[in-house]
Design an enzyme around this catalytic site. Structure first.
Site, PDB file in Angstrom:
ATOM      1  N   ASN A 123      42.817  41.246  23.046  1.00 55.73           N
ATOM      2  CA  ASN A 123      43.812  41.405  24.103  1.00 55.73           C
ATOM      3  C   ASN A 123      43.573  40.277  25.095  1.00 55.73           C
ATOM      4  O   ASN A 123      42.593  40.298  25.832  1.00 55.73           O
ATOM      5  CB  ASN A 123      43.639  42.776  24.773  1.00 55.73           C
ATOM      6  CG  ASN A 123      44.479  42.917  26.024  1.00 55.73           C
ATOM      7  OD1 ASN A 123      45.421  42.150  26.235  1.00 55.73           O
ATOM      8  ND2 ASN A 123      44.154  43.881  26.861  1.00 55.73           N
ATOM      9  N   TRP A 124      44.465  39.313  25.090  1.00 57.01           N
ATOM     10  CA  TRP A 124      44.246  38.124  25.919  1.00 57.01           C
ATOM     11  C   TRP A 124      44.746  38.305  27.353  1.00 57.01           C
ATOM     12  O   TRP A 124      44.663  37.373  28.158  1.00 57.01           O
ATOM     13  CB  TRP A 124      44.888  36.891  25.250  1.00 57.01           C
ATOM     14  CG  TRP A 124      44.056  36.382  24.100  1.00 57.01           C
ATOM     15  CD1 TRP A 124      42.875  36.914  23.659  1.00 57.01           C
ATOM     16  CD2 TRP A 124      44.316  35.245  23.270  1.00 57.01           C
ATOM     17  NE1 TRP A 124      42.397  36.181  22.603  1.00 57.01           N
ATOM     18  CE2 TRP A 124      43.250  35.148  22.348  1.00 57.01           C
ATOM     19  CE3 TRP A 124      45.352  34.304  23.211  1.00 57.01           C
ATOM     20  CZ2 TRP A 124      43.186  34.147  21.375  1.00 57.01           C
ATOM     21  CZ3 TRP A 124      45.286  33.304  22.248  1.00 57.01           C
ATOM     22  CH2 TRP A 124      44.208  33.220  21.345  1.00 57.01           C
ATOM     23  N   LYS A 125      45.306  39.465  27.649  1.00 57.84           N
ATOM     24  CA  LYS A 125      45.739  39.783  29.021  1.00 57.84           C
ATOM     25  C   LYS A 125      46.575  38.628  29.592  1.00 57.84           C
ATOM     26  O   LYS A 125      47.315  37.999  28.854  1.00 57.84           O
ATOM     27  CB  LYS A 125      44.516  40.098  29.889  1.00 57.84           C
ATOM     28  CG  LYS A 125      43.571  41.100  29.222  1.00 57.84           C
ATOM     29  CD  LYS A 125      42.513  41.620  30.119  1.00 57.84           C
ATOM     30  CE  LYS A 125      41.565  42.492  29.300  1.00 57.84           C
ATOM     31  NZ  LYS A 125      40.711  43.316  30.098  1.00 57.84           N
TER      32      LYS A 125
ATOM     33  N   HIS B 127      47.383  50.499  28.039  1.00 60.22           N
ATOM     34  CA  HIS B 127      46.128  49.861  28.462  1.00 60.22           C
ATOM     35  C   HIS B 127      45.778  50.317  29.880  1.00 60.22           C
ATOM     36  O   HIS B 127      46.665  50.491  30.717  1.00 60.22           O
ATOM     37  CB  HIS B 127      46.258  48.334  28.403  1.00 60.22           C
ATOM     38  CG  HIS B 127      44.931  47.660  28.540  1.00 60.22           C
ATOM     39  ND1 HIS B 127      44.355  47.431  29.769  1.00 60.22           N
ATOM     40  CD2 HIS B 127      44.058  47.207  27.609  1.00 60.22           C
ATOM     41  CE1 HIS B 127      43.167  46.850  29.579  1.00 60.22           C
ATOM     42  NE2 HIS B 127      42.966  46.698  28.287  1.00 60.22           N
TER      43      HIS B 127
ATOM     44  N   GLU C 145      44.689  48.823  32.366  1.00 54.77           N
ATOM     45  CA  GLU C 145      45.174  47.962  33.461  1.00 54.77           C
ATOM     46  C   GLU C 145      46.646  48.248  33.748  1.00 54.77           C
ATOM     47  O   GLU C 145      47.090  48.142  34.892  1.00 54.77           O
ATOM     48  CB  GLU C 145      44.939  46.485  33.112  1.00 54.77           C
ATOM     49  CG  GLU C 145      43.458  46.141  33.209  1.00 54.77           C
ATOM     50  CD  GLU C 145      42.990  45.051  32.272  1.00 54.77           C
ATOM     51  OE1 GLU C 145      43.826  44.296  31.743  1.00 54.77           O
ATOM     52  OE2 GLU C 145      41.766  44.958  32.066  1.00 54.77           O
TER      53      GLU C 145
ATOM     54  N   GLU D 197      38.970  53.320  25.165  1.00 53.51           N
ATOM     55  CA  GLU D 197      38.413  52.317  26.071  1.00 53.51           C
ATOM     56  C   GLU D 197      37.967  52.982  27.366  1.00 53.51           C
ATOM     57  O   GLU D 197      38.795  53.234  28.256  1.00 53.51           O
ATOM     58  CB  GLU D 197      39.473  51.259  26.403  1.00 53.51           C
ATOM     59  CG  GLU D 197      40.054  50.561  25.195  1.00 53.51           C
ATOM     60  CD  GLU D 197      40.618  49.201  25.584  1.00 53.51           C
ATOM     61  OE1 GLU D 197      40.063  48.205  25.128  1.00 53.51           O
ATOM     62  OE2 GLU D 197      41.577  49.151  26.368  1.00 53.51           O
TER      63      GLU D 197
ATOM     64  N   GLY E 281      35.815  44.902  30.963  1.00 53.14           N
ATOM     65  CA  GLY E 281      35.642  43.699  31.773  1.00 53.14           C
ATOM     66  C   GLY E 281      34.467  43.754  32.724  1.00 53.14           C
ATOM     67  O   GLY E 281      34.338  42.920  33.613  1.00 53.14           O
TER      68      GLY E 281
ATOM     69  N   SER F 113      33.894  45.714  26.886  1.00 51.41           N
ATOM     70  CA  SER F 113      32.773  44.762  26.839  1.00 51.41           C
ATOM     71  C   SER F 113      32.145  44.652  25.447  1.00 51.41           C
ATOM     72  O   SER F 113      30.935  44.470  25.321  1.00 51.41           O
ATOM     73  CB  SER F 113      31.722  45.109  27.900  1.00 51.41           C
ATOM     74  OG  SER F 113      32.299  45.027  29.196  1.00 51.41           O
TER      75      SER F 113
ATOM     76  N   GLY G  22      38.652  42.211  25.005  1.00 50.19           N
ATOM     77  CA  GLY G  22      39.234  41.345  26.016  1.00 50.19           C
ATOM     78  C   GLY G  22      38.500  40.019  26.072  1.00 50.19           C
ATOM     79  O   GLY G  22      38.722  39.113  25.266  1.00 50.19           O
ATOM     80  N   GLY G  23      37.572  39.911  27.018  1.00 52.40           N
ATOM     81  CA  GLY G  23      36.894  38.647  27.309  1.00 52.40           C
ATOM     82  C   GLY G  23      36.331  37.923  26.093  1.00 52.40           C
ATOM     83  O   GLY G  23      36.480  36.703  25.961  1.00 52.40           O
TER      84      GLY G  23
HETATM   85  C1  PEP Z   1      40.369  45.270  27.032  1.00 49.10           C
HETATM   86  O1  PEP Z   1      41.019  44.529  27.753  1.00 49.10           O
HETATM   87  O2  PEP Z   1      40.947  46.103  26.340  1.00 49.10           O
HETATM   88  C2  PEP Z   1      38.915  45.130  27.019  1.00 49.10           C
HETATM   89  C3  PEP Z   1      38.228  45.972  26.305  1.00 49.10           C
HETATM   90  O3  PEP Z   1      38.371  44.111  27.771  1.00 49.10           O
HETATM   91  P1  PEP Z   1      36.840  43.596  27.714  1.00 49.10           P
HETATM   92  O4  PEP Z   1      36.488  43.433  26.255  1.00 49.10           O
HETATM   93  O5  PEP Z   1      36.834  42.312  28.456  1.00 49.10           O
HETATM   94  O6  PEP Z   1      35.993  44.655  28.344  1.00 49.10           O
END
Ligand code: PEP
Length: 252
Positions: A10-12, A96, A98, A168, A174, A214, A235-236
């Protein structure tokens, strides 16, 4: 039943179209030998066309990060299912944390968006998960059950073939704080029990439940090694092709 691992990035709100194409061009070479997992990248809306073009003919699938529940009309800022279909995406993320936190997403809107995606023939990663306060209050399983029951309300057993659940924990997204594999497994197993109650054992055993929060190359093996963890929503650690490749390959 063997569930095929699915690992999605997920590149947000990161990367321009040119940057997206560059990373996907690198990634598709690095993961060309991966056959045991589905790999999905979800770039921002304006980069989707570039992503679809870059990924063409590879084993990297492209998804969107959100979808409107309505087909057209006065919904400023929204993108409909048919608009997404036209770009060539095959997946969409709904719910999600966010979106829930910053854009007033509710279980009802997650449900409506998910149904719109399914009706258009898109596959959906439906996100659920508890906040830190909810975990500390020991209501994690209850929160996930409500999000599953409301988010999937009216979705049939047959349609569940096109749904992946992304568990999640909000406090792990994040933040660098990952749920331990045991903690995550406990919640994944509880979620699968809810799916069993809703759809019966055969469907529940076939639905993939990803972990998100994470996940990185250093912990993907332990997390995805758990019985009820069928992949990751990342994500990251998905933003750099080499890092994401290491995460994927360690998990398999
Ligand atoms: C996400 O955005 O769904 C996520 C899990 O981010 P991260 O891996 O950065 O925690």
């Amino acid at each position: 039943m063997a569930r095929k691992t699915i690992i999605a990035g997920n590149w947000k709100m990161n990367k321009t179209a040119a940057e997206t194409a560059a990373v996907i061009n690198e990634l598709k070479g690095l993961v060309a030998d991966v056959t045991d997992a589905e790999i999905v990248i979800c770039p921002t809306f304006t980069s989707i066309t570039a992503a679809v073009e870059a990924a063409a003919g590879s084993n990297v699938q492209i998804g969107a990060q959100n979808i409107a529940w309505a087909e057209s009309g006065a919904f400023t800022g929204e993108i409909s299912a048919s608009m997404l279909k036209e770009t060539g995406v095959t997946w969409v993320i709904t719910g999600h944390s966010e979106r829930r936190q910053y854009f007033a997403e509710t279980d009802a809107t997650v449900n409506a968006r998910t149904k719109a995606a399914l009706a258009a023939g898109l596959k959906v990663m439906v996100c659920i998960g508890e906040t830190l306060e909810e975990r500390e209050d020991e209501i994690t399983n209850a929160v996930c059950e409500i999000q599953l029951r409301r988010g999937l309300k009216g979705i049939s057993a047959e349609e569940m073939a096109n749904i992946v659940i992304a568990y999640e924990p909000v406090w792990a997204i994040g933040t660098g704080k990952t749920a331990t594999p045991e903690m995550a497994e406990e919640t994944h197993a509880a979620c699968r029990s809810v799916l069993t109650a809703m759809y019966g054992e055969e469907v529940a055993e076939s639905v993939r439940i990803q972990y998100g929060g994470s996940m990185k190359a250093a912990n993907s093996a332990q997390l995805v090694g758990q019985t009820n963890i069928d992949g990751g929503l990342v994500g990251g650690a998905s933003l750099v092709a080499e890092d994401f490749t290491a995460l994927i390959k360690n998990a398999l």
